[in-house]
Scaffold this motif. Sequence first.
Motif, PDB file in Angstrom:
ATOM      1  N   VAL A  59       0.760  -1.124   0.097  1.00 51.44           N
ATOM      2  CA  VAL A  59      -0.047  -0.058   0.073  1.00 51.44           C
ATOM      3  C   VAL A  59       0.701   1.256  -0.077  1.00 51.44           C
ATOM      4  CG1 VAL A  59      -2.160  -1.005   1.167  1.00 51.44           C
ATOM      5  CG2 VAL A  59      -0.060  -0.055   2.550  1.00 51.44           C
ATOM      6  N   TYR A  60       0.476   2.174  -0.545  1.00 59.31           N
ATOM      7  CA  TYR A  60       1.154   3.529  -0.697  1.00 59.31           C
ATOM      8  C   TYR A  60       0.540   4.846  -0.613  1.00 59.31           C
ATOM      9  CZ  TYR A  60       4.391   0.461  -3.299  1.00 59.31           C
ATOM     10  OH  TYR A  60       5.377  -0.288  -3.698  1.00 59.31           O
ATOM     11  N   LEU A  61       1.166   5.967  -0.050  1.00 58.11           N
ATOM     12  CA  LEU A  61       0.547   7.210  -0.105  1.00 58.11           C
ATOM     13  C   LEU A  61       0.272   7.438  -1.378  1.00 58.11           C
ATOM     14  CD1 LEU A  61       0.134   9.937   1.637  1.00 58.11           C
ATOM     15  CD2 LEU A  61       2.566  10.297   0.957  1.00 58.11           C
ATOM     16  N   ASN A  62      -0.986   8.113  -1.519  1.00 53.94           N
ATOM     17  CA  ASN A  62      -1.185   8.500  -3.105  1.00 53.94           C
ATOM     18  C   ASN A  62      -0.452   9.204  -3.785  1.00 53.94           C
ATOM     19  OD1 ASN A  62      -3.676   7.191  -3.041  1.00 53.94           O
ATOM     20  ND2 ASN A  62      -4.779   8.839  -2.521  1.00 53.94           N
ATOM     21  N   SER A  63       0.379  10.267  -3.206  1.00 56.95           N
ATOM     22  CA  SER A  63       1.116  11.097  -3.654  1.00 56.95           C
ATOM     23  C   SER A  63       2.495  10.451  -4.256  1.00 56.95           C
ATOM     24  CB  SER A  63       1.736  12.331  -2.912  1.00 56.95           C
ATOM     25  OG  SER A  63       2.286  11.963  -1.733  1.00 56.95           O
ATOM     26  N   VAL A  64       2.919   9.537  -3.713  1.00 57.44           N
ATOM     27  CA  VAL A  64       4.056   8.375  -4.255  1.00 57.44           C
ATOM     28  C   VAL A  64       3.852   7.435  -5.078  1.00 57.44           C
ATOM     29  CG1 VAL A  64       5.135   9.206  -1.927  1.00 57.44           C
ATOM     30  CG2 VAL A  64       4.252   6.947  -2.242  1.00 57.44           C
ATOM     31  N   LYS A  65       2.636   6.937  -5.216  1.00 57.12           N
ATOM     32  CA  LYS A  65       2.194   6.001  -6.026  1.00 57.12           C
ATOM     33  C   LYS A  65       2.769   6.328  -7.535  1.00 57.12           C
ATOM     34  CE  LYS A  65      -2.053   4.504  -4.089  1.00 57.12           C
ATOM     35  NZ  LYS A  65      -3.549   4.186  -4.271  1.00 57.12           N
ATOM     36  N   GLY A  66       3.565   5.231  -8.156  1.00 56.57           N
ATOM     37  CA  GLY A  66       4.017   5.302  -9.520  1.00 56.57           C
ATOM     38  C   GLY A  66       5.404   5.793  -9.292  1.00 56.57           C
ATOM     39  N   ARG A  67       6.109   6.331  -8.165  1.00 57.30           N
ATOM     40  CA  ARG A  67       7.293   6.927  -8.079  1.00 57.30           C
ATOM     41  C   ARG A  67       8.055   5.913  -6.825  1.00 57.30           C
ATOM     42  NH1 ARG A  67       8.105  11.677  -5.780  1.00 57.30           N
ATOM     43  NH2 ARG A  67       6.402  11.556  -4.832  1.00 57.30           N
ATOM     44  N   PHE A  68       7.321   5.513  -5.963  1.00 54.73           N
ATOM     45  CA  PHE A  68       7.942   4.516  -4.804  1.00 54.73           C
ATOM     46  C   PHE A  68       7.729   3.126  -5.154  1.00 54.73           C
ATOM     47  CE2 PHE A  68       8.635   8.388  -1.449  1.00 54.73           C
ATOM     48  CZ  PHE A  68       9.101   9.255  -2.637  1.00 54.73           C
ATOM     49  N   THR A  69       8.551   2.241  -4.883  1.00 55.62           N
ATOM     50  CA  THR A  69       8.149   0.825  -4.572  1.00 55.62           C
ATOM     51  C   THR A  69       8.935   0.581  -3.196  1.00 55.62           C
ATOM     52  OG1 THR A  69       8.342   0.769  -7.115  1.00 55.62           O
ATOM     53  CG2 THR A  69       8.643  -1.295  -5.825  1.00 55.62           C
ATOM     54  N   ILE A  70       8.092  -0.356  -2.746  1.00 58.36           N
ATOM     55  CA  ILE A  70       8.509  -0.791  -1.397  1.00 58.36           C
ATOM     56  C   ILE A  70       8.774  -2.545  -1.798  1.00 58.36           C
ATOM     57  CG2 ILE A  70       6.100  -1.285  -0.668  1.00 58.36           C
ATOM     58  CD1 ILE A  70       7.317  -1.127   2.328  1.00 58.36           C
ATOM     59  N   SER A  71       9.815  -3.003  -1.074  1.00 60.44           N
ATOM     60  CA  SER A  71       9.809  -4.267  -1.159  1.00 60.44           C
ATOM     61  C   SER A  71      10.772  -5.094  -0.142  1.00 60.44           C
ATOM     62  CB  SER A  71      10.911  -4.771  -2.665  1.00 60.44           C
ATOM     63  OG  SER A  71      12.138  -4.091  -2.574  1.00 60.44           O
ATOM     64  N   ARG A  72      10.809  -6.260  -0.082  1.00 60.40           N
ATOM     65  CA  ARG A  72      11.469  -6.974   0.980  1.00 60.40           C
ATOM     66  C   ARG A  72      12.287  -8.104   0.839  1.00 60.40           C
ATOM     67  NH1 ARG A  72       7.187  -7.682   5.653  1.00 60.40           N
ATOM     68  NH2 ARG A  72       8.823  -8.431   6.552  1.00 60.40           N
ATOM     69  N   ASP A  73      13.261  -8.415   1.448  1.00 58.54           N
ATOM     70  CA  ASP A  73      14.253  -9.481   1.375  1.00 58.54           C
ATOM     71  C   ASP A  73      14.139 -10.268   2.738  1.00 58.54           C
ATOM     72  OD1 ASP A  73      16.152 -11.542   1.029  1.00 58.54           O
ATOM     73  OD2 ASP A  73      17.451 -10.206  -0.304  1.00 58.54           O
ATOM     74  N   ASN A  74      13.268 -11.261   2.801  1.00 63.19           N
ATOM     75  CA  ASN A  74      13.396 -11.815   4.184  1.00 63.19           C
ATOM     76  C   ASN A  74      14.654 -12.731   4.642  1.00 63.19           C
ATOM     77  OD1 ASN A  74      10.853 -10.539   4.852  1.00 63.19           O
ATOM     78  ND2 ASN A  74       9.562 -12.407   4.247  1.00 63.19           N
ATOM     79  N   ALA A  75      15.337 -12.999   3.441  1.00 68.16           N
ATOM     80  CA  ALA A  75      16.634 -13.875   3.742  1.00 68.16           C
ATOM     81  C   ALA A  75      17.708 -12.804   4.381  1.00 68.16           C
ATOM     82  CB  ALA A  75      17.183 -14.440   2.385  1.00 68.16           C
ATOM     83  N   LYS A  76      17.356 -11.564   4.240  1.00 67.73           N
ATOM     84  CA  LYS A  76      18.329 -10.643   4.647  1.00 67.73           C
ATOM     85  C   LYS A  76      17.743  -9.900   5.865  1.00 67.73           C
ATOM     86  CE  LYS A  76      21.123 -10.478   0.351  1.00 67.73           C
ATOM     87  NZ  LYS A  76      21.620  -9.557  -0.498  1.00 67.73           N
ATOM     88  N   ASN A  77      16.265 -10.157   6.234  1.00 71.04           N
ATOM     89  CA  ASN A  77      15.706  -9.215   7.083  1.00 71.04           C
ATOM     90  C   ASN A  77      15.694  -7.698   6.631  1.00 71.04           C
ATOM     91  OD1 ASN A  77      16.005 -11.832   8.475  1.00 71.04           O
ATOM     92  ND2 ASN A  77      17.316 -11.015  10.135  1.00 71.04           N
ATOM     93  N   THR A  78      15.599  -7.550   5.646  1.00 70.43           N
ATOM     94  CA  THR A  78      15.789  -6.125   5.078  1.00 70.43           C
ATOM     95  C   THR A  78      14.384  -5.594   4.097  1.00 70.43           C
ATOM     96  OG1 THR A  78      18.124  -6.256   4.970  1.00 70.43           O
ATOM     97  CG2 THR A  78      16.891  -4.276   3.775  1.00 70.43           C
ATOM     98  N   VAL A  79      13.840  -4.440   4.411  1.00 65.69           N
ATOM     99  CA  VAL A  79      13.049  -3.716   3.689  1.00 65.69           C
ATOM    100  C   VAL A  79      13.637  -2.782   2.842  1.00 65.69           C
ATOM    101  CG1 VAL A  79      11.916  -2.383   5.469  1.00 65.69           C
ATOM    102  CG2 VAL A  79      10.447  -3.283   3.478  1.00 65.69           C
ATOM    103  N   PHE A  80      13.014  -2.446   1.621  1.00 66.68           N
ATOM    104  CA  PHE A  80      13.563  -1.224   0.908  1.00 66.68           C
ATOM    105  C   PHE A  80      12.526  -0.375   0.488  1.00 66.68           C
ATOM    106  CE2 PHE A  80      17.620  -3.485   0.520  1.00 66.68           C
ATOM    107  CZ  PHE A  80      17.341  -4.986   0.283  1.00 66.68           C
ATOM    108  N   LEU A  81      12.951   0.939   0.047  1.00 65.48           N
ATOM    109  CA  LEU A  81      12.077   1.727  -0.442  1.00 65.48           C
ATOM    110  C   LEU A  81      13.127   2.400  -1.683  1.00 65.48           C
ATOM    111  CD1 LEU A  81       9.290   3.055  -0.090  1.00 65.48           C
ATOM    112  CD2 LEU A  81      10.291   5.034   0.993  1.00 65.48           C
ATOM    113  N   GLN A  82      12.421   1.785  -2.891  1.00 67.72           N
ATOM    114  CA  GLN A  82      12.999   2.713  -4.007  1.00 67.72           C
ATOM    115  C   GLN A  82      12.122   3.932  -4.377  1.00 67.72           C
ATOM    116  OE1 GLN A  82      15.983   1.627  -6.037  1.00 67.72           O
ATOM    117  NE2 GLN A  82      15.601   3.683  -6.492  1.00 67.72           N
TER     118      GLN A  82
END
Length: 123
Positions: A59-82
Motif C-alpha cells: 500500500v502507498y500514499l497516493n502522492s508517491v504511487k508510481g514513483r516509490f516501490t517498497i519491497s523486502r528480502d526476508n532472507a536478509k531481514n531487510t525492507v527497501f524503499l526505491q
Amino acid sequence: QVQLVESGGGLVQAGGSLRLSCAASERTFNYYAMGWFRQAPGKEREFVAAISWRGDTTVYLNSVKGRFTISRDNAKNTVFLQMYSLKPEDTAVYYCAADPGSVDVLKRGGRYWGQGTQVTVTS
C-alpha cells in the motif's frame, strides 16, 4: 533488543532517485508487516508505504504511487524503499516501522521504529 536500522538517505536533485534500506535485528520481523513513514519539518509524520510479511500486499500514499516501490528480502531481514522522480516535497526524515499486524494496522503506526534517515531533494 529489537532494532530497525535505516540507511540510504542523502541529498539528491529533483528528478533523481534514492534507495532506502531498513535492516531488522531479528528474523522475527520476517513475519511482520514493514513500512515507511516520513516527517517533514513542521509537519506531522505521515505514512508512505507498507508491505505484508509475505510481500504479496503493498500500500502507498497516493502522492508517491508510481514513483516509490517498497519491497523486502526476508532472507536478509531487510525492507527497501526505491524512490524515483523525487520532488522537493519528498524532503523529510524517513522512518522504518514494523508491526506484527497487517499493513492496515501498520498504516496507523508501527509497534517498532527505526531512528530515521534524512532525505533532501533540491530543486
